[in-house]
Design an enzyme around this catalytic site. Structure first.
Site, PDB file in Angstrom:
ATOM      1  N   ALA A 117       0.946  -0.810   0.199  1.00  0.00           N
ATOM      2  CA  ALA A 117      -0.090  -0.093  -0.334  1.00  0.00           C
ATOM      3  C   ALA A 117       1.477   1.616   0.082  1.00  0.00           C
ATOM      4  O   ALA A 117       0.323   1.808  -0.369  1.00  0.00           O
ATOM      5  CB  ALA A 117      -1.000   0.219   1.204  1.00  0.00           C
TER       6      ALA A 117
ATOM      7  N   ARG B 100      10.814   7.314  -1.594  1.00  0.00           N
ATOM      8  CA  ARG B 100      12.428   7.202  -2.219  1.00  0.00           C
ATOM      9  C   ARG B 100      12.436   7.435  -3.345  1.00  0.00           C
ATOM     10  O   ARG B 100      13.158   7.093  -4.620  1.00  0.00           O
ATOM     11  CB  ARG B 100      12.969   6.345  -1.378  1.00  0.00           C
ATOM     12  CG  ARG B 100      13.602   7.334   0.021  1.00  0.00           C
ATOM     13  CD  ARG B 100      13.956   6.346   0.951  1.00  0.00           C
ATOM     14  NE  ARG B 100      12.823   4.997   1.720  1.00  0.00           N
ATOM     15  CZ  ARG B 100      13.437   4.823   2.089  1.00  0.00           C
ATOM     16  NH1 ARG B 100      14.946   4.090   2.502  1.00  0.00           N
ATOM     17  NH2 ARG B 100      12.703   3.097   2.725  1.00  0.00           N
TER      18      ARG B 100
ATOM     19  N   ASP C  68       7.544  -5.122  -2.505  1.00  0.00           N
ATOM     20  CA  ASP C  68       8.528  -5.294  -2.862  1.00  0.00           C
ATOM     21  C   ASP C  68       9.929  -5.209  -2.379  1.00  0.00           C
ATOM     22  O   ASP C  68      11.594  -4.642  -2.752  1.00  0.00           O
ATOM     23  CB  ASP C  68       9.058  -3.019  -1.871  1.00  0.00           C
ATOM     24  CG  ASP C  68       9.542  -2.738  -0.485  1.00  0.00           C
ATOM     25  OD1 ASP C  68       9.626  -4.228  -0.153  1.00  0.00           O
ATOM     26  OD2 ASP C  68      10.067  -1.725   0.113  1.00  0.00           O
TER      27      ASP C  68
ATOM     28  N   LYS D  27       3.556  -5.552 -41.969  1.00  0.00           N
ATOM     29  CA  LYS D  27       2.218  -6.203 -40.936  1.00  0.00           C
ATOM     30  C   LYS D  27       1.432  -6.988 -41.051  1.00  0.00           C
ATOM     31  O   LYS D  27       0.872  -6.341 -42.051  1.00  0.00           O
ATOM     32  CB  LYS D  27       2.093  -4.353 -40.990  1.00  0.00           C
ATOM     33  CG  LYS D  27       0.593  -4.148 -40.127  1.00  0.00           C
ATOM     34  CD  LYS D  27       0.411  -4.297 -38.810  1.00  0.00           C
ATOM     35  CE  LYS D  27      -1.201  -4.348 -37.869  1.00  0.00           C
ATOM     36  NZ  LYS D  27      -1.571  -3.108 -38.172  1.00  0.00           N
TER      37      LYS D  27
ATOM     38  N   ARG E 293       2.832   2.269 -65.964  1.00  0.00           N
ATOM     39  CA  ARG E 293       3.420   3.393 -65.693  1.00  0.00           C
ATOM     40  C   ARG E 293       3.256   4.562 -66.732  1.00  0.00           C
ATOM     41  O   ARG E 293       2.803   3.786 -67.573  1.00  0.00           O
ATOM     42  CB  ARG E 293       4.911   3.110 -65.329  1.00  0.00           C
ATOM     43  CG  ARG E 293       6.098   2.601 -66.336  1.00  0.00           C
ATOM     44  CD  ARG E 293       6.900   1.551 -65.907  1.00  0.00           C
ATOM     45  NE  ARG E 293       8.021   0.730 -67.066  1.00  0.00           N
ATOM     46  CZ  ARG E 293       8.801   0.498 -66.792  1.00  0.00           C
ATOM     47  NH1 ARG E 293       8.171  -0.331 -65.834  1.00  0.00           N
ATOM     48  NH2 ARG E 293       8.975  -0.231 -67.591  1.00  0.00           N
TER      49      ARG E 293
END
Ligand code: UD1
Ligand code: CA
Length: 464
Positions: free
Chosen positions: A13, A18, A104, A351, A441
């Protein structure tokens, strides 16, 4: 299902002032995975039953990470200290042994937790506190013993100069029966330097109630708490190195383990080679005999055997089949599958492409929403124009063994049949059937003697 021997309370919590960061401390990632999630997963792996997580600062965010992993959250309204945090987890509604630990301490492993639990089972002491001996005990709580027994834990901020010299520290990990925890917690007071309710006080309170406390010394990784960005980067480095060592032992060649970043979840086959600067993340799986040259970023990619990924390539959520060759500087984006022995060269972006076996796109090309058949050659500078003015995506289908001349565009939706040939510089807007030549083209125009004899300016203008 067999009932688990122990439950867990993880304290998470605190804000972590720091850290000097807006993110709640326990969500800071260590090698790609938030600290609190690492602790939770290791508890689960060690066979924990219910895992309660005390949340407070950044509650909504912490819940988002912890709940999908099976953690049950309890709110601590004000962060009044670790003792108050455990109270918020309602230990009165638990039964049997409870393991308490901090969110932690990201380096703890299931193996450590199993040891703690076994130790608790075997001893007659009622509280186990896990300690570690550190060369630099720093800001950790000090373990005060007398006659070998743990008598108290003194926070560094409250300690005398003599107490600060003690190098045995509190790891913040405790194990005791839920009933005993419930009995001791209300007795904890906040008369200390920080005006907080210290969980550590249950040790001295236990002594007063003739409860036996067992201090068990474990390794330093268990003690390693993260309270600042420097400590976070140290912990991160240790986790990456640990993974690199595991892979080295399993036969992977990692040229410079200190400069290679492989997350725990990644699999790499033996005899593969990983050059420095590579980042391998998430559900990435790499086969055998595959080479990743320097500085490749690979996230959730499945790469087969004997693939060569050349320097500086970026791969996400894609599949690369055996013996394909990619890069240097290839970009393979989500939902792309690259076939066996296919070649993708420099500055080629794909992609949502199914790229056939032995097909090639060797230079400066964008393919999106496309299928490219086996053995097809995509010339330099080819573009599939998949995104239309209606903001929708359209597909380009190119058959097998097609030859696409350089600098061609495909205006999707469009289909090119097998063995077709596309003339260089074409803008293809209509389907080209199998075995056909498609050229689109402007015709070349030639004017003879356009330049004057002396080579300066058009000959026409000079004559006037
Ligand atoms: C704590 C211990 C210290 C031990 C160290 C190990 C206390 C009083 N001290 O100190 O003896 O050496 O851990 O790392 O227990 N938390 C809450 N609510 C609160 C306060 C903290 O949930 O009101 C959580 C934090 O999010 C954190 C954990 O408890 O995950 C530890 O708190 P922290 O402030 O880091 O304690 P330390 O000062 O490190
Ligand atoms: Ca801490």
């Amino acid at each position: 299902m067999k009932k688990s021997y122990f439950s867990v309370i993880i304290l998470a919590a605190g804000r972590g002032v720091r850290m000097a960061s807006a993110l709640p401390k326990v969500l800071h990632p260590v090698a790609g995975s938030p600290m609190v999630l690492r602790v939770l997963e290791q508890c689960r792996k060690a066979g924990a039953g219910e895992i309660r997580v005390v949340v407070g600062f950044g509650e909504a965010l912490v819940r988002q990470v912890v709940e999908p992993a099976g953690g049950v959250c309890f709110r601590q309204v004000d962060q009044k200290g670790t003792g108050d945090a455990v109270r918020a987890a309602k230990p009165e509604t638990l039964e049997g042994p409870v393991l308490i630990l901090n969110g932690d301490h990201p380096l703890i492993e299931a193996e450590d937790i199993k040891k703690i639990v076994e130790n608790f089972k075997e001893t007659s002491e009622e509280i186990t506190v896990i300690t570690a001996k550190l060369k630099k005990p720093g800001s950790y709580g000090r373990i005060v013993r007398s006659g070998g027994n743990v008598r108290a834990i003194v926070e560094a901020k409250d300690a005398s100069a003599d107490t600060l010299k003690i190098n045995e520290v509190n790891t913040g990990i405790y194990m005791l029966d839920a009933k005993l925890l419930h009995k001791l917690l209300p007795l904890v007071q906040n008369k200390n330097a920080q005006g907080e309710f210290y969980l550590t006080d249950i040790i001295s309170l236990g002594m007063e109630h003739k409860i036996k406390v067992n201090g068990v010394v474990l390794n330093s990784r268990v003690a390693t708490g993260v309270n600042s960005q420097i400590e976070l980067s140290n912990a991160t480095r240790r986790v990456y190195l640990r993974k690199a060592k595991q892979l080295l032992e399993a036969g992977v060649m990692i040229i410079d383990p200190k400069n290679t970043y492989i997350e725990d979840s990644v699999e790499v086959g033996a005899s593969s080679v990983i050059y420095p600067g590579c980042f391998l993340k998430g559900r990435t799986k790499i086969g055998q005999f595959t080479v990743l040259e320097p500085n490749c970023f690979v996230n959730h990619a499945v790469i087969g055997d004997s693939v060569q990924v050349r320097a500086g390539s970026y791969l996400e959520e894609c599949e690369i089949k055996e013996k394909a060759v990619l890069g240097p500087y290839a970009r393979i984006r989500p939902e792309t599958v690259i076939g066996r022995e296919a070649h993708i060269g420099n500055f080629v972006e794909l992609k949502k492409v199914v790229f056939g076996d032995r097909a090639k796109a060797n230079h400066l090309t964008y393919l999106g929403d496309a299928e490219v058949g086996e053995g097809t050659n995509i010339g330099c500078g080819t573009i599939t124009c998949n995104y239309a003015v209606d903001r929708k995506k359209y597909k380009t289908v190119i058959g097998k063994n097609v030859f696409v001349g350089s600098d061609s565009q495909f205006i999707a939706p469009v289909t090119i049949g097998d063995n077709a040939v596309i003339g260089s510089g074409s803008t293809i807007t209509k389907d080209v059937p199998a075995n056909a030549l498609g050229v689109a083209r402007a015709k070349q125009f030639v004017k003879e003697n356009y330049v004057s004899v002396d080579g300066v300016g058009p000959s026409d203008s000079k004559k006037k």
